[in-house]
Each structure stands twice: as structure tokens, then as C-alpha cells.
Scaffold this motif. Structure first.
Motif, PDB file in Angstrom:
ATOM      1  N   VAL A  44       0.829  -1.212   0.000  1.00 39.32           N
ATOM      2  CA  VAL A  44       0.000   0.000   0.000  1.00 39.32           C
ATOM      3  C   VAL A  44       0.859   1.256   0.000  1.00 39.32           C
ATOM      4  CG1 VAL A  44      -1.958  -1.140   1.079  1.00 39.32           C
ATOM      5  CG2 VAL A  44      -0.199  -0.107   2.526  1.00 39.32           C
ATOM      6  N   SER A  45       2.130   1.110   0.370  1.00 37.66           N
ATOM      7  CA  SER A  45       3.103   2.203   0.298  1.00 37.66           C
ATOM      8  C   SER A  45       4.479   1.575   0.272  1.00 37.66           C
ATOM      9  CB  SER A  45       2.962   3.144   1.507  1.00 37.66           C
ATOM     10  OG  SER A  45       3.376   2.489   2.701  1.00 37.66           O
ATOM     11  N   GLN A  46       5.528   2.388   0.208  1.00 35.64           N
ATOM     12  CA  GLN A  46       6.892   1.843   0.182  1.00 35.64           C
ATOM     13  C   GLN A  46       7.255   1.124   1.473  1.00 35.64           C
ATOM     14  OE1 GLN A  46       9.526   5.072  -0.807  1.00 35.64           O
ATOM     15  NE2 GLN A  46       9.190   4.817  -3.020  1.00 35.64           N
ATOM     16  N   SER A  47       6.559   1.428   2.534  1.00 37.68           N
ATOM     17  CA  SER A  47       6.913   0.825   3.824  1.00 37.68           C
ATOM     18  C   SER A  47       5.819  -0.053   4.407  1.00 37.68           C
ATOM     19  CB  SER A  47       7.252   1.940   4.834  1.00 37.68           C
ATOM     20  OG  SER A  47       6.141   2.815   5.006  1.00 37.68           O
ATOM     21  N   GLN A  48       4.639  -0.065   3.815  1.00 37.11           N
ATOM     22  CA  GLN A  48       3.531  -0.825   4.365  1.00 37.11           C
ATOM     23  C   GLN A  48       2.991  -1.819   3.342  1.00 37.11           C
ATOM     24  OE1 GLN A  48       0.762   2.261   5.669  1.00 37.11           O
ATOM     25  NE2 GLN A  48       1.322   1.852   7.798  1.00 37.11           N
ATOM     26  N   SER A  49       2.728  -3.019   3.828  1.00 36.51           N
ATOM     27  CA  SER A  49       2.155  -4.056   2.977  1.00 36.51           C
ATOM     28  C   SER A  49       1.325  -4.997   3.831  1.00 36.51           C
ATOM     29  CB  SER A  49       3.251  -4.837   2.247  1.00 36.51           C
ATOM     30  OG  SER A  49       4.025  -5.582   3.180  1.00 36.51           O
ATOM     31  N   CYS A  50       0.514  -5.798   3.170  1.00 37.46           N
ATOM     32  CA  CYS A  50      -0.275  -6.805   3.873  1.00 37.46           C
ATOM     33  C   CYS A  50      -0.372  -8.047   3.003  1.00 37.46           C
ATOM     34  CB  CYS A  50      -1.673  -6.271   4.189  1.00 37.46           C
ATOM     35  SG  CYS A  50      -2.617  -5.787   2.732  1.00 37.46           S
ATOM     36  N   LEU A  51      -0.655  -9.174   3.639  1.00 38.55           N
ATOM     37  CA  LEU A  51      -0.780 -10.420   2.896  1.00 38.55           C
ATOM     38  C   LEU A  51      -1.991 -10.357   1.972  1.00 38.55           C
ATOM     39  CD1 LEU A  51      -0.039 -13.197   5.543  1.00 38.55           C
ATOM     40  CD2 LEU A  51       1.241 -12.777   3.441  1.00 38.55           C
ATOM     41  N   SER A  52      -1.794 -10.794   0.738  1.00 37.85           N
ATOM     42  CA  SER A  52      -2.912 -10.869  -0.196  1.00 37.85           C
ATOM     43  C   SER A  52      -3.433 -12.297  -0.324  1.00 37.85           C
ATOM     44  CB  SER A  52      -2.492 -10.356  -1.582  1.00 37.85           C
ATOM     45  OG  SER A  52      -1.415 -11.122  -2.090  1.00 37.85           O
ATOM     46  N   ARG A  53      -2.655 -13.248   0.165  1.00 39.84           N
ATOM     47  CA  ARG A  53      -3.058 -14.640   0.067  1.00 39.84           C
ATOM     48  C   ARG A  53      -2.454 -15.425   1.219  1.00 39.84           C
ATOM     49  NH1 ARG A  53      -1.564 -17.902  -5.256  1.00 39.84           N
ATOM     50  NH2 ARG A  53      -1.741 -15.810  -6.181  1.00 39.84           N
ATOM     51  N   ALA A  54      -3.251 -16.267   1.883  1.00 41.03           N
ATOM     52  CA  ALA A  54      -2.765 -17.101   2.980  1.00 41.03           C
ATOM     53  C   ALA A  54      -3.787 -18.190   3.252  1.00 41.03           C
ATOM     54  CB  ALA A  54      -2.526 -16.261   4.239  1.00 41.03           C
ATOM     55  N   LEU A  55      -3.345 -19.262   3.900  1.00 47.35           N
ATOM     56  CA  LEU A  55      -4.278 -20.313   4.292  1.00 47.35           C
ATOM     57  C   LEU A  55      -5.216 -19.780   5.363  1.00 47.35           C
ATOM     58  CD1 LEU A  55      -2.041 -23.531   4.551  1.00 47.35           C
ATOM     59  CD2 LEU A  55      -3.610 -22.901   2.722  1.00 47.35           C
ATOM     60  N   GLY A  56      -6.512 -20.083   5.222  1.00 46.38           N
ATOM     61  CA  GLY A  56      -7.502 -19.660   6.194  1.00 46.38           C
ATOM     62  C   GLY A  56      -8.030 -18.265   5.979  1.00 46.38           C
ATOM     63  N   PHE A  57      -7.485 -17.535   5.001  1.00 46.35           N
ATOM     64  CA  PHE A  57      -7.846 -16.136   4.785  1.00 46.35           C
ATOM     65  C   PHE A  57      -9.185 -16.004   4.056  1.00 46.35           C
ATOM     66  CE2 PHE A  57      -7.040 -11.796   3.051  1.00 46.35           C
ATOM     67  CZ  PHE A  57      -6.801 -11.166   4.258  1.00 46.35           C
ATOM     68  N   ARG A  58      -9.391 -16.868   3.054  1.00 44.02           N
ATOM     69  CA  ARG A  58     -10.641 -16.854   2.291  1.00 44.02           C
ATOM     70  C   ARG A  58     -11.165 -18.287   2.157  1.00 44.02           C
ATOM     71  NH1 ARG A  58      -7.383 -13.072  -0.369  1.00 44.02           N
ATOM     72  NH2 ARG A  58      -8.245 -10.955  -0.384  1.00 44.02           N
ATOM     73  N   GLU A  59     -12.422 -18.375   1.759  1.00 42.11           N
ATOM     74  CA  GLU A  59     -13.046 -19.699   1.646  1.00 42.11           C
ATOM     75  C   GLU A  59     -12.368 -20.548   0.578  1.00 42.11           C
ATOM     76  OE1 GLU A  59     -17.523 -21.642   1.155  1.00 42.11           O
ATOM     77  OE2 GLU A  59     -17.206 -19.482   0.897  1.00 42.11           O
ATOM     78  N   HIS A  60     -11.958 -19.906  -0.510  1.00 44.56           N
ATOM     79  CA  HIS A  60     -11.284 -20.627  -1.598  1.00 44.56           C
ATOM     80  C   HIS A  60      -9.858 -20.102  -1.722  1.00 44.56           C
ATOM     81  CE1 HIS A  60     -15.095 -22.388  -2.751  1.00 44.56           C
ATOM     82  NE2 HIS A  60     -15.637 -21.179  -2.758  1.00 44.56           N
ATOM     83  N   ILE A  61      -8.923 -21.011  -1.984  1.00 45.44           N
ATOM     84  CA  ILE A  61      -7.506 -20.641  -2.001  1.00 45.44           C
ATOM     85  C   ILE A  61      -6.880 -20.980  -3.335  1.00 45.44           C
ATOM     86  CG2 ILE A  61      -6.803 -22.875  -1.044  1.00 45.44           C
ATOM     87  CD1 ILE A  61      -5.167 -19.503  -0.259  1.00 45.44           C
ATOM     88  N   GLU A  62      -6.040 -20.111  -3.826  1.00 44.56           N
ATOM     89  CA  GLU A  62      -5.249 -20.360  -5.031  1.00 44.56           C
ATOM     90  C   GLU A  62      -3.827 -20.704  -4.586  1.00 44.56           C
ATOM     91  OE1 GLU A  62      -3.661 -18.093  -9.069  1.00 44.56           O
ATOM     92  OE2 GLU A  62      -5.162 -17.146  -7.789  1.00 44.56           O
TER      93      GLU A  62
END
Length: 588
Positions: free
Chosen positions: A169-187
């Protein structure tokens, strides 16, 4: 957090796999400056034949820092993966098996999060990143979701093999876009890589790789210390450099690669004696031979009675001409192996009872009935509804193969049995390709093309590996043949050995003046038997639906002109008209 099992691990941390494939590994984890360790890692090495069929697996998970329960997620992800992967079917490919297990784990973690107080704040739920490497034969299979990383060190160069699933989201901030348990369906990312002697695979959480540069790691791996010591030193180094997160590192080194891997049945072929020619009335290995059903240059097939259970069975033994061909003998044994792994009303089953055998042969259920070839001789012009019924049952059998990562590859009238109650069953698995076995290049050896040429998909003649669409093609040809007695491209498919030649194949419509077949049925068949596998139906169920329900796209197509449907009749008509014109001119 070290989880290692299996008798293939010696006291030096070396894993000895069959036929000289050898891996060394080391691993270390530390909670660092945090109160608890939310990382989890492990490896598992099975014993016996499963080591060849399933390989050795290593996994790593990193719990999300914002969650107070993510250590449960990471431990569950690694443990369930290492337990459940090895419980999947031996017939499945690594990708199929691993992704099925990970999707099930993701569903469980997501459901736990939905039932908890963190339902509306997913980053505080049962969430973790995950990476795994499975070593099977001479291939490393990499599966990945999140921002744990897998590297490979080869020829002094360190390469990151995984992609971080992070949203910046910025040069110093980020967040996971994909992880186990995060959404009902996983890629889940998947990548197979061919191994080379001396390859080193490094699995690391962000607490290590953010504070341990590539140069330091490469230098450390050149030292003679054992890999556990190197892993610990790199974790300590990351801590000294200011690492604030949990730290976990796994190192796996390829010490030796296999030559020719023994197939599943090589030992049996080399040690079990071959049976003699059997005669009616003889007792053979707990069976009484009733009569010989078929003799060919490849095998002898007998109807026999199991003396203990009093049930009739089919015994198949290798013909004398094939007894010196190990590849054929392995495929013969593979047939029964396949039958024991498919559970379908429309696929012939192996014998109900399995017991030690003194000779090399196979046993399968006895189906009282006749082949589709024999049935067609008595019913040369079956109606459309009867054809649909046979095709639908055969398709259900093929679906059972495909669910097990198998391709039958030899669907034809001789390989379909119709029993006394009208049930259609697929028989003869000598050409079947098993995905999990075929992953080993040195698995059960098969020629490029085993099926009947008139029913084999065009891609086989180009030397390509088949797909479920190849079995669909064979089913389409079978349907066409039952409706017309002919073949959609005649015998031309077997003569085409280039993609260009296959593009020039001309489909012959199934329509004729003699049979009342709707034009939309012909359009359905034309798509099912298209020379290009990408232009066929993607699923057998689609083909079955269009075979019974008119596809709107085909209803608008007009019936082909008589020149296309019956060129002989067309030119006979033209000649008749011309002759009439000539006679009229002479008479006038």
C-alpha cells in the motif's frame, strides 16, 4: 518444532531413498524476540514402496503476527499436510494430492475463523502462510501460498523460487494478499523443477530472509558443518542483525540422484515364476480352471473358480511370447493395481480376495455378458436412445478413471462389456496411464501409443501426452461408430504425424438418408472428435448433456447439403439430369 519421521533418516540427518536418491537436511527455529513461536515446520519420509510413489515432503508455515491463534493454524497446516498427503491415492500426481490436502486444510482453518470471534477480522483468525517442497524421483514439486520463501542454490547462485503474495500500500507498508484460512477458496502456486546433483533448497520465514543476505547464506553453505548447525548459525545471524519476528530455516541438499528407478512391479517380475499353460479342470494356486476364454500372442485368459469362496473369476496370464518382456509383465500387473484403486459400477473390479501367489498373473471379477463388439454384431443399427444409454454408462466409467488421475487410453467396443442386466463396464487396463506413476520417468514403461488406432486421439500420433480430452475423443468416435458403422475421419487419423496434417482432416457427417439422426447430434459429435484437443468439450458431462439436450448453438445450423452427406448420390443425380438433357436435345 522439528517434525521428522520415517526409517529412511539416519543419525546424520540423511534421507536414503530407493535407487541412490539421497537428501541431507538441516533445520532450526527460534521464537526470537517474541513471546511465542508462531512458525512451524517439518518433514516426513515414508518407508517401502510409498517412498518411490509419494516422495519425501518438507513443509513450513508462518502464523500471522496480528493473530493470537495463528500458531494453531501454522501447526495444523504443517502436520495435516505431512499426514494427509501420504494418505492420498498412489495414483494421483503430486500436484493433485498436495492441492487437495491444502484446500481441505484451508477450508478447515477458514471455518474455524468464521466460528470464532474473529469472523469479521480475518487477520486475527486462523491464518498462516505455507510452503512445501516434495522430492519425488528427480523432480522437486514446490507448493506455495503467502510470503514464506523457497530458494534454490545452484552453481553458486541463489534463486528465489516463490513469489511473495503481499499487497504493498506504500513503500513501507504491505499486507498479505493470500494465505491459508484467509478466504473460503484458495489459489495455490505450483511449480515442478528438475533436480540436479548438489542442488540446495532453502525454506525460510520472513524473520530470517529479511535479515540474512544471500552472500552470507551462500558462504555458510560452502562450509563443512552439518546443515543443522548452518541453519542455527543463520537464524542467530538474523537475530543479531535485528530480526524481530519468529525465525525458521530449513535446508535440503541433493546428495545423489537416482538412475533407473525400479517400477512398482520390477521386483515381482524378477522374482515370481511365470505360470504354465493351463488346462480346463486343473487346479492352479487355489483356483480351478473351468475353461480358456481367449488366447492371443499377448496373454491367455481363463474362466476359473475360486476354490475357497466358490466365486467365478477371470485369470489372465502372460503368453509365452511375452514372458521375456519385463515391460509387458509390469503392465500386466499394473492392470490389477489399477482395478483395486477405482470404485465404479462401470469399471471392472479386481478379485474380491487378495492372497499370496506362487505365480505371476492377475485376477479380476467375472462379468457374465458380452463385449460391445459382439453386441453390435447382433444390433448393427441401434437406435439413438440405446446409443445414449451405452455412452452415458461408459462415460461414468471414464469419469472414475479421471478422478483418480488416470487415462484409460484404449476405449473401443472390445473393451466394453455389457452384462446380463445391461450394465456397461470398462475392461482391459493395459494401456492406462496413471498420473502418479507417470511422474516418475522411470515408472512402468509404456510405448507412446497403445490404444486401437481408429479410436485413438490425434494427439497421440504426434507423440503428445494424453489428457481427459483424449478419452473423450475415443468416446466420441465410439458414439459415431454405433450410429453410423463408420469413423469420423475414416482411417486417416493414424496417417497424420504433424499438426498441419491434422488440420487438413475432413470430418464426415454422421447424417445419412438411411437414419433419422438430428443435425444437432452431428454437431455434438463433430466437437467431441475435433482433431485439436482444445476445441473439444472440456468435460465429459458437457458432451453427455449435448448428446441428450439440443444445444441452442447447434439448432441454428442447417442440415449439410447432399453433396456433403452423400456425394455418390449427388453425382448420380447430376448424371441423371445431364443424361435427361442430352436425350431431350437429341429428340428435339
Amino acid at each position: 518444532m522439528r517434525t521428522v519421521a520415517g526409517p529412511g533418516v539416519d543419525e546424520r540427518g540423511q534421507i536414503y531413498m530407493r535407487n541412490e536418491l539421497m537428501l541431507s537436511f538441516g533445520q532450526w527455529t527460534d521464537k526470537g524476540r517474541k513471546e511465542i513461536n508462531q512458525d512451524f515446520h517439518g518433514g516426513y519420509v515414508p518407508k517401502g514402496a510409498q517412498l518411490t510413489v509419494k516422495g519425501a515432503a518438507f513443509a513450513m508455515a508462518d502464523g500471522v503476527s496480528s493473530s493470537s491463534v495463528s500458531q494453531i493454524a501454522s501447526e495444523t497446516a504443517v502436520k495435516s499436510f505431512l499426514e494427509d498427503y501420504f494418505c492420498t491415492s498412489d495414483a494421483w500426481t503430486v500436484q493433485h494430492s498436495a492441492q487437495r490436502v491444502l484446500r481441505a486444510t484451508n477450508s478447515w482453518l477458514y471455518a474455524e475463523g468464521q466460528r470464532s470471534v474473529y469472523r469479521y477480522d480475518k487477520e486475527k483468525g486462523y491464518v498462516c502462510t505455507f510452503s512445501a517442497v516434495i522430492f519425488k524421483s528427480d523432480v522437486a514439486h514446490i507448493l506455495h501460498v503467502g510470503d514464506t520463501r523457497v530458494y534454490r542454490l545452484r552453481d553458486g547462485a541463489l534463486e528465489q523460487l516463490t513469489h511473495d503474495h503481499r499487497l504493498w500500500v506504500s513503500q513501507s507498508q504491505s499486507c498479505l494478499s493470500r494465505a491459508l484460512g484467509f478466504r473460503e477458496h484458495i489459489e495455490i502456486d505450483y511449480q515442478p523443477l528438475r533436480l540436479r546433483l548438489g542442488d540446495i533448497f532453502i525454506m525460510a520465514t520472513d524473520g530470517v530472509y529479511e535479515y540474512c543476505d544471500a552472500h552470507t547464506l551462500i558462504e555458510a553453505l560452502q562450509e563443512p558443518d552439518d546443515l543443522d548447525a548452518i541453519a542455527k548459525r543463520m537464524v542467530d545471524h538474523a537475530l543479531e542483525q535485528g530480526g524481530k519476528d519468529n525465525l525458521t530455516l530449513q535446508i535440503i541438499r541433493v546428495e545423489a540422484l537416482p538412475g533407473d528407478v525400479d517400477s512398482l512391479f520390477q521386483q515381482q517380475v524378477e522374482t515370481i515364476p511365470l505360470p504354465p499353460i493351463l488346462q480346463a479342470g486343473a487346479e492352479f494356486d487355489g483356483y480351478q480352471i473351468l475353461r480358456c476364454l481367449q488366447t492371443s500372442r499377448r496373454s491367455h485368459v481363463y474362466l476359473a473358480l475360486d476354490i475357497v469362496s466358490k466365486t467365478k473369476v477371470i485369470i489372465k496370464t502372460p503368453a509365452t511370447d511375452q514372458q521375456g518382456d519385463p515391460a509387458y509383465l509390469e503392465r500386466l500387473l499394473m492392470e490389477e493395481w489399477i482395478a483395486r484403486r477405482i470404485n465404479s459400477l462401470h469399471v471392472a473390479k479386481a478379485a474380491q480376495f487378495e492372497r499370496p501367489r506362487a505365480y505371476l498373473y492377475t485376477v479380476s471379477e467375472y462379468i457374465e455378458g458380452r463385449t460391445l463388439s459382439q453386441w453390435l454384431r447382433d444390433h448393427p443399427r441401434p437406435d439413438l436412445e440405446t446409443v445414449r444409454g451405452i455412452v452415458e454408462q461408459a462415460a461414468r466409467g471414464l469419469m472414475a478413471f479421471h478422478r483418480m488421475d488416470m487415462l484409460h487410453q484404449d476405449l473401443k467396443p472390445d473393451n466394453l462389456m455389457i452384462d446380463a442386466s445391461g450394465i456397461v463396464k470398462i475392461i482391459d487396463f493395459g494401456s492406462t496411464r496413471v498420473g502418479g506413476v507417470a511422474e516418475n520417468d522411470q515408472g512402468v514403461r509404456q510405448p507412446n501409443l497403445l490404444g486401437a488406432a481408429l479410436y485413438a486421439a490425434p494427439e497421440y500420433f504426434l507423440g503428445e501426452v494424453g489428457s481427459p480430452g483424449s478419452d473423450l475423443y475415443s468416446l466420441g468416435v465410439l458414439t459415431y461408430h454405433m450410429l453410423s458403422g463408420g469413423f469420423p475421419y475414416g482411417a486417416d487419423v493414424a496417417k497424420t504425424r504433424t499438426a498441419g496434417a491434422q488440420k487438413r482432416l475432413t470430418y464426415k457427417p454422421v447424417l445419412s438418408e438411411e437414419r433419422d439422426i438430428p443435425a444437432w447430434i452431428d454437431a455434438t459429435l463433430k466437437r467431441a472428435v475435433h482433431p485439436n484437443p482444445h476445441k473439444r468439450y472440456t468435460e465429459l458431462s458437457e458432451f453427455l448433456h449435448d448428446l441428450r439436450h439440443p444445444n441452442p448453438a447447434y439448432l441454428n445450423q442447417t442440415r449439410p447439403p447432399i453433396l456433403e452427406r452423400n456425394p455418390v448420390m449427388f453425382w448420380q443425380g447430376v448424371s441423371l439430369v445431364l443424361m435427361a438433357v442430352l436425350i431431350w436435345q437429341v429428340m428435339s
